[in-house]
Design a protein around this motif. Structure first.
Motif, PDB file in Angstrom:
ATOM      1  N   PRO A 182      61.817  51.491  48.192  1.00 47.68           N
ATOM      2  CA  PRO A 182      63.090  51.786  47.980  1.00 47.68           C
ATOM      3  C   PRO A 182      63.254  51.830  46.368  1.00 47.68           C
ATOM      4  CG  PRO A 182      62.930  50.187  49.670  1.00 47.68           C
ATOM      5  CD  PRO A 182      61.703  50.335  49.310  1.00 47.68           C
ATOM      6  N   ASP A 183      62.575  51.099  45.608  1.00 54.21           N
ATOM      7  CA  ASP A 183      62.995  51.021  44.059  1.00 54.21           C
ATOM      8  C   ASP A 183      61.939  51.803  43.494  1.00 54.21           C
ATOM      9  OD1 ASP A 183      60.913  49.335  44.552  1.00 54.21           O
ATOM     10  OD2 ASP A 183      61.366  47.824  43.467  1.00 54.21           O
ATOM     11  N   SER A 184      61.162  52.855  43.976  1.00 55.89           N
ATOM     12  CA  SER A 184      60.198  53.613  43.197  1.00 55.89           C
ATOM     13  C   SER A 184      60.739  54.575  42.214  1.00 55.89           C
ATOM     14  CB  SER A 184      59.214  54.557  44.299  1.00 55.89           C
ATOM     15  OG  SER A 184      60.292  55.629  44.787  1.00 55.89           O
ATOM     16  N   ALA A 185      61.876  55.016  42.495  1.00 58.11           N
ATOM     17  CA  ALA A 185      62.485  55.902  41.516  1.00 58.11           C
ATOM     18  C   ALA A 185      63.589  55.332  40.655  1.00 58.11           C
ATOM     19  CB  ALA A 185      63.067  57.198  42.362  1.00 58.11           C
ATOM     20  N   GLU A 186      63.627  53.902  40.200  1.00 53.53           N
ATOM     21  CA  GLU A 186      64.737  53.601  39.445  1.00 53.53           C
ATOM     22  C   GLU A 186      64.847  54.220  38.191  1.00 53.53           C
ATOM     23  OE1 GLU A 186      64.702  49.348  39.521  1.00 53.53           O
ATOM     24  OE2 GLU A 186      65.453  49.281  41.382  1.00 53.53           O
ATOM     25  N   SER A 187      63.729  54.303  37.537  1.00 50.63           N
ATOM     26  CA  SER A 187      63.802  54.987  36.262  1.00 50.63           C
ATOM     27  C   SER A 187      63.491  56.396  36.142  1.00 50.63           C
ATOM     28  CB  SER A 187      63.187  54.199  35.142  1.00 50.63           C
ATOM     29  OG  SER A 187      61.666  54.292  35.605  1.00 50.63           O
ATOM     30  N   ASP A 188      62.986  56.822  37.351  1.00 50.88           N
ATOM     31  CA  ASP A 188      62.697  58.314  37.187  1.00 50.88           C
ATOM     32  C   ASP A 188      62.916  58.889  38.914  1.00 50.88           C
ATOM     33  OD1 ASP A 188      61.518  60.925  37.315  1.00 50.88           O
ATOM     34  OD2 ASP A 188      59.602  60.261  36.936  1.00 50.88           O
ATOM     35  N   LYS A 189      63.953  59.813  38.897  1.00 49.00           N
ATOM     36  CA  LYS A 189      64.367  60.124  40.249  1.00 49.00           C
ATOM     37  C   LYS A 189      63.285  61.086  40.953  1.00 49.00           C
ATOM     38  CE  LYS A 189      67.162  64.130  38.330  1.00 49.00           C
ATOM     39  NZ  LYS A 189      66.690  65.043  38.981  1.00 49.00           N
ATOM     40  N   ASP A 190      62.398  61.689  40.009  1.00 49.18           N
ATOM     41  CA  ASP A 190      61.415  62.421  40.629  1.00 49.18           C
ATOM     42  C   ASP A 190      60.149  61.781  41.082  1.00 49.18           C
ATOM     43  OD1 ASP A 190      62.800  64.677  40.164  1.00 49.18           O
ATOM     44  OD2 ASP A 190      62.296  64.921  37.982  1.00 49.18           O
ATOM     45  N   ASN A 191      60.264  60.376  41.000  1.00 50.94           N
ATOM     46  CA  ASN A 191      59.037  59.593  41.465  1.00 50.94           C
ATOM     47  C   ASN A 191      59.381  58.894  42.790  1.00 50.94           C
ATOM     48  OD1 ASN A 191      56.376  58.321  40.562  1.00 50.94           O
ATOM     49  ND2 ASN A 191      57.622  56.408  40.373  1.00 50.94           N
ATOM     50  N   GLU A 192      60.001  59.364  43.551  1.00 54.69           N
ATOM     51  CA  GLU A 192      60.386  58.857  45.032  1.00 54.69           C
ATOM     52  C   GLU A 192      59.301  59.394  45.821  1.00 54.69           C
ATOM     53  OE1 GLU A 192      63.983  57.831  47.865  1.00 54.69           O
ATOM     54  OE2 GLU A 192      64.306  59.375  46.344  1.00 54.69           O
ATOM     55  N   TYR A 193      58.438  58.547  46.464  1.00 52.61           N
ATOM     56  CA  TYR A 193      57.190  58.880  47.301  1.00 52.61           C
ATOM     57  C   TYR A 193      57.473  58.244  48.730  1.00 52.61           C
ATOM     58  CZ  TYR A 193      55.746  54.914  44.386  1.00 52.61           C
ATOM     59  OH  TYR A 193      55.483  53.918  43.465  1.00 52.61           O
ATOM     60  N   ASP A 194      58.437  58.198  49.344  1.00 53.31           N
ATOM     61  CA  ASP A 194      58.270  57.918  50.790  1.00 53.31           C
ATOM     62  C   ASP A 194      58.005  58.850  51.677  1.00 53.31           C
ATOM     63  OD1 ASP A 194      60.045  55.922  49.693  1.00 53.31           O
ATOM     64  OD2 ASP A 194      61.721  56.278  50.723  1.00 53.31           O
ATOM     65  N   PHE A 195      57.197  58.392  52.588  1.00 49.97           N
ATOM     66  CA  PHE A 195      56.440  59.665  53.340  1.00 49.97           C
ATOM     67  C   PHE A 195      56.434  59.130  54.980  1.00 49.97           C
ATOM     68  CE2 PHE A 195      53.134  56.815  51.986  1.00 49.97           C
ATOM     69  CZ  PHE A 195      52.182  57.050  53.040  1.00 49.97           C
ATOM     70  N   GLY A 196      56.221  60.136  55.787  1.00 48.92           N
ATOM     71  CA  GLY A 196      55.999  59.611  57.267  1.00 48.92           C
ATOM     72  C   GLY A 196      54.814  60.034  57.775  1.00 48.92           C
ATOM     73  N   GLU A 197      54.562  59.453  58.926  1.00 48.28           N
ATOM     74  CA  GLU A 197      53.142  60.110  59.691  1.00 48.28           C
ATOM     75  C   GLU A 197      53.296  59.902  61.108  1.00 48.28           C
ATOM     76  OE1 GLU A 197      49.486  58.729  56.628  1.00 48.28           O
ATOM     77  OE2 GLU A 197      49.984  57.280  58.420  1.00 48.28           O
ATOM     78  N   ILE A 198      52.951  60.621  62.102  1.00 47.07           N
ATOM     79  CA  ILE A 198      52.785  60.566  63.414  1.00 47.07           C
ATOM     80  C   ILE A 198      51.360  60.171  63.759  1.00 47.07           C
ATOM     81  CG2 ILE A 198      54.672  62.180  64.290  1.00 47.07           C
ATOM     82  CD1 ILE A 198      52.591  64.227  64.718  1.00 47.07           C
ATOM     83  N   TYR A 199      51.183  59.135  64.863  1.00 47.62           N
ATOM     84  CA  TYR A 199      49.837  58.711  64.956  1.00 47.62           C
ATOM     85  C   TYR A 199      49.552  58.636  66.478  1.00 47.62           C
ATOM     86  CZ  TYR A 199      52.380  54.388  65.711  1.00 47.62           C
ATOM     87  OH  TYR A 199      53.166  53.146  65.992  1.00 47.62           O
TER      88      TYR A 199
END
Length: 229
Positions: free
Chosen positions: A111-128
């Motif tokens: 949730p806080d990965s892009a506080e200073s750089d909006k392009d640094n958001e790196y959430d991702f999903g997987e099916i397993y």
């Protein structure tokens, strides 16, 4: 990417677990877990810059095989991200007395990965999907969507095999082998991770390594407890 300060989410979660643990709040199928590790490793790679991590989670499991849950841990990628918050749901069951299966989806959020750089958001999903034959589990995770900062996760495939043996009363030996391969559009080297661990009474001692260049064998000590709520 997924590869120090303990976030507020963790103490808040622990407080929630305490409240839910009272008899008046007991819910059928609801459980919790709290853990500590000397190094949070994910697929052989440290998520905490080789430092310690505290984690906690809540799970709900229905009698028909459906389950859902959430899990949180501190992370350190030398950027804004200070914690990881996962959400997952799935369905599992027994085919017979020796074979069981598990299917589901997991979302990894920072949730806080892009506080200073909006392009640094790196959430991702997987099916397993996974299948267990007696004491051997084969599983596969496939990246299905990602934020712009997690291009490596798109179409990435992680295949793993784990074998578990009780070598003495209450003492469990686990052997692990995993292979992580990435889509050709992402410039990242595929790699293999492997490990061995011993567990007893909530404690786990583990040795983990990868075939990545300049990567050393990692020794970790972990402790976890589970609570029925």
């Amino acid at each position: 990417m997924k590869h120090k300060a303990i976030p507020l989410a963790i103490p808040c979660l622990l407080a929630t677990l305490t409240l839910l643990g009272t008899p008046a709040q007991a819910v059928e199928g609801l459980s919790a877990n709290v853990g500590f590790t000397s190094n949070y490793l994910w697929r052989g790679v440290s998520q905490t810059d080789d430092s310690a991590a505290i984690s906690g989670g809540l799970d709900y499991a229905a009698e028909n095989g459906f389950y859902a849950g959430t899990w949180v841990s501190n992370v350190d990628f030398s950027d804004d991200a200070s914690y990881e918050l996962d959400f997952y749901l799935g369905f599992g069951g027994d085919i017979n007395e020796n074979i069981s299966y598990d299917l589901g989806y997991i979302y990894y959020a920072y949730p806080d990965s892009a506080e200073s750089d909006k392009d640094n958001e790196y959430d991702f999903g997987e099916i397993y999907a996974g299948i267990t034959f007696s004491n051997i589990t084969l599983a596969a995770n496939y990246g299905v969507h990602n934020d712009d900062g997690a291009g490596w996760a798109d179409k990435a495939l992680y295949i793993s095999a784990d074998a578990e043996f009780e070598v003495a009363e209450g003492l469990t030996l686990n052997l692990h082998l995993g292979d992580y391969s990435f889509d050709d559009d992402y410039d990242s080297g595929d790699y293999t991770d492997y490990g061995i661990s011993l567990s007893k009474s909530g404690f786990t001692l583990a040795l983990t390594d990868t075939d990545l260049d300049n990567d050393d064998v990692k020794f970790t000590v972990s402790y976890a407890i589970g609570l029925d709520l």
